[in-house]
Design a protein around this motif. Structure first.
Motif: not given
Length: 250
Positions: A96-100, A116-119, A145-150
Motif C-alpha cells: 500500500v505504501a510502496f510510493r509513499l 487506507r486499508l481501513a477505508r 488502498a494502494r491506488a488511493i494511498a497518495a
C-alpha cells in the motif's frame, strides 16, 4: 484532462482499438463498458504508455503524451489493476505504501497505509500479512488502498468490484464515488457491473469492436435506443445466430 484522438492498436491481425476518440474532463468520472475483448483494458494501457499505439495520439492536460509529459502525469496518478498486481514479496502495508516510502519515513508511511486499508474495510491486523495469505477479494481491496494511498488526482480502476461480495462491492463503489466528488479526482473505470456504473459514473462510454459506439450520461444511457447498449444494460443474452437457443432445447 485526458483525451484520445483516433487511437488504434492491433495485435497481429487482430485490431483491438480502431480509431478511439474519447475525452475525460478534470474531476469527471468516466466509466467504460463493453463486452469481453472489446479493448477496454488495452485502452487504459495505451493511455498509460504500457502499450504503444499504432495510430492516433494521447493528450494529457492538453499536451501530447511524450515521455516527459507522461512521467509528470504519473507522479499524481493511481491505478487499481484487474488482478490487483500486488508485490508478493512485500507485506500488505509495504504494498500500500510502496510510493509513499520514497517520500516519507517508514513509520509515517505505515500509518498512512493502515488508514487506507481501513477505508477499504480491512483492519490493521492485515497490514503485516503477505499477499499470498489473502483471499482474492482482500487482494483487490489492498490494491485499491494502494491506488488511493497518495491521494492522486487521477485514478484508473480496472474492474474494481470483481471478486467482491455485493456488500463489499457497494462499499467500494461508494468509496470511488466519494474520492471523485470530495477530492475532485479524475477517474476512468472499466466495469461490467451496472450497479457500479450507476454509482460511479458521471459519463458512460460503450466500446464495441474497438470503437466508441455510444457515450453519454447515466440518465441518457437509460433512455438510449441503441440496441447493443440496451442489451448490455439489461444483461440480455447475445444472439449468436444458429447457436442461439440451443440451450433451451430438450
Amino acid at each position: 484532462m485526458i483525451e484520445t484522438r483516433g487511437l488504434s492498436k492491433s495485435f497481429g491481425a487482430h485490431k483491438v482499438l480502431d480509431g478511439v476518440h474519447l475525452g475525460v474532463a478534470r474531476g469527471e468520472s468516466l466509466v467504460v463498458i463493453g463486452g469481453s475483448g472489446t479493448g477496454k483494458s488495452v485502452l487504459l494501457r495505451t493511455i498509460l504508455g504500457l502499450e504503444s499505439a499504432d495510430a492516433g495520439e494521447v493528450l494529457l492536460d492538453g499536451e501530447a503524451a511524450s515521455p516527459a509529459v507522461r512521467a509528470r502525469f504519473m507522479r499524481d496518478f493511481g491505478m487499481l489493476f484487474q488482478n490487483a498486481a500486488l508485490f508478493d514479496s512485500l507485506p500488505v502495508w509495504r504494498n500500500v505504501a510502496f510510493r509513499l516510502l520514497r517520500v516519507m519515513p517508514a513509520r509515517q508511511a505505515r500509518a498512512r497505509a493502515v488508514e487506507r486499508l481501513a477505508r477499504v474495510g480491512l483492519g490493521p491486523e492485515v497490514a503485516d500479512r503477505m499477499p499470498a495469505d489473502l483471499s482474492g477479494g482482500m487482494r483487490k481491496r489492498v490494491g485499491l488502498a494502494r491506488a488511493i494511498a497518495a491521494d492522486p488526482s487521477v485514478i484508473f480502476f480496472d474492474e474494481p468490484t470483481t471478486g467482491l461480495d455485493p456488500q463489499r462491492a457497494a462499499a467500494i463503489n461508494l468509496l470511488i464515488r466519494g474520492i471523485v466528488t470530495e477530492a475532485g479526482a479524475t477517474a476512468i473505470t472499466i466495469t461490467h457491473d451496472m450497479t457500479s456504473v450507476r454509482t460511479i459514473a458521471d459519463r458512460v462510454a460503450l466500446l464495441d469492436q474497438g470503437r466508441v459506439r455510444w457515450q453519454g450520461s447515466v440518465a441518457q444511457m437509460d433512455e438510449a435506443f441503441d440496441p447493443m447498449l440496451r442489451a448490455f444494460v439489461r444483461g440480455e443474452p447475445l444472439d449468436w445466430g444458429p447457436l442461439a437457443g440451443q440451450g433451451r432445447q430438450g
